[in-house]
Design an enzyme around this catalytic site. Structure first.
Site, short mmCIF file in Angstrom:
data_model
loop_
_atom_site.label_atom_id
_atom_site.label_comp_id
_atom_site.label_asym_id
_atom_site.label_seq_id
_atom_site.Cartn_x
_atom_site.Cartn_y
_atom_site.Cartn_z
N HIS A 33 27.41 19.73 -54.52
CA HIS A 33 28.30 19.24 -55.58
C HIS A 33 27.49 18.73 -56.79
O HIS A 33 27.82 19.01 -57.94
CB HIS A 33 29.14 18.06 -55.08
N LYS A 59 44.72 12.22 -45.29
CA LYS A 59 45.01 12.12 -43.85
C LYS A 59 43.85 12.60 -42.96
O LYS A 59 43.56 11.98 -41.95
CB LYS A 59 46.27 12.89 -43.50
N ARG A 67 30.24 29.41 -52.98
CA ARG A 67 29.06 29.46 -52.12
C ARG A 67 28.82 30.86 -51.60
O ARG A 67 27.75 31.40 -51.67
CB ARG A 67 29.23 28.51 -50.94
N SER A 119 30.58 19.93 -47.19
CA SER A 119 30.86 18.58 -46.69
C SER A 119 31.20 18.65 -45.21
O SER A 119 30.86 17.77 -44.44
CB SER A 119 32.03 17.97 -47.45
P1 ADP Z 1 33.75 21.29 -49.34
O1 ADP Z 1 34.33 22.65 -49.55
O2 ADP Z 1 32.25 21.28 -49.23
O3 ADP Z 1 34.42 20.46 -48.29
P2 ADP Z 1 35.06 20.17 -51.70
O4 ADP Z 1 36.46 20.50 -51.37
O5 ADP Z 1 34.77 18.76 -52.02
O6 ADP Z 1 33.96 20.51 -50.64
O7 ADP Z 1 34.55 21.14 -52.83
C1 ADP Z 1 34.79 20.99 -54.18
C2 ADP Z 1 34.25 22.20 -54.87
O8 ADP Z 1 32.83 22.23 -54.76
C3 ADP Z 1 34.71 23.54 -54.31
O9 ADP Z 1 34.87 24.43 -55.39
C4 ADP Z 1 33.58 23.97 -53.43
O10 ADP Z 1 33.53 25.38 -53.30
C5 ADP Z 1 32.42 23.48 -54.25
N1 ADP Z 1 31.21 23.28 -53.46
C6 ADP Z 1 31.02 22.47 -52.41
N2 ADP Z 1 29.77 22.58 -51.91
C7 ADP Z 1 29.15 23.52 -52.67
C8 ADP Z 1 27.85 24.12 -52.66
N3 ADP Z 1 26.95 23.79 -51.76
N4 ADP Z 1 27.59 25.08 -53.59
C9 ADP Z 1 28.53 25.44 -54.48
N5 ADP Z 1 29.76 24.93 -54.55
C10 ADP Z 1 30.08 23.98 -53.66
#
Ligand code: ADP
Length: 166
Positions: free
Chosen positions: A19, A43, A92, A130
């Protein structure tokens, strides 16, 4: 020229180096980046929305161009309030694509002025999610290469408390 604001929505449960890399890269393209932590997801979350926001604020280097807050309800409504029309998302792997394409199309359907911009992280971060961070930490593994130290510490505290209650 109007200032360009991008809203970066997500669950950030917790924030990872992936992120942070997206935020850093976005700041070279946009005047303002709003990191919008989703409350809807509360939740199933490991950390509360307040904790997730606090962690993002702790690890994003102080920058007048980054704002971190939580939001609830429809993203397009939140964006209207923020007067923003660009959603920033990270990609990703191709496995992210179907879901992201669907969300982007849905948001466009809800508001035709909304655009979604996809960014790719640096090669050291593309495998981080995450979810895997939570899994590794819950099993007592090291997440030091995946998240900043303060996040790793919070994960250890959370799982030590959880495991000692088992
Ligand atoms: P996650 O999918 O890791 O649980 P989030 O819902 O918080 O995380 O993701 C928010 C945004 O950040 C999404 O668009 C997700 O694809 C992107 N994201 C999360 N981790 C990465 C990463 N390692 N590389 C590129 N984008 C990422």
């Amino acid at each position: 020229m109007a200032e360009r604001t991008a809203v970066y929505p997500g669950s950030f449960d917790p924030i990872t180096y992936g992120h942070l890399d997206i935020i850093k890269r976005a700041l070279t393209m946009f005047d303002h980046v709003i990191v919008a932590v989703a409350r809807n997801y509360e939740k199933q979350a490991l950390f509360s929305a307040e904790e997730r926001v606090a962690l993002v604020r702790e690890v994003v280097p102080p920058n007048l161009h980054v704002q971190v807050e939580s939001f609830e309800g429809l993203l397009v409504e939140y964006m209207k309030k923020k007067k923003a029309r660009i959603i920033l998302r990270g990609l990703r792997a191709t496995s992210d694509f179907d879901y992201e394409y669907h969300m982007a199309s849905m948001n466009r359907e809800l508001n035709e002025w909304i655009d979604t911009v996809f960014m790719v992280t640096g090669k050291d971060y593309f495998f981080i999610s995450s979810r895997t961070v939570r899994e590794i930490a819950s099993l007592g593994g090291s997440v030091k290469d995946l998240v900043p130290e303060v996040v790793a510490r919070r994960l250890r505290e959370r799982f030590t408390t959880a495991n000692s209650q088992d």
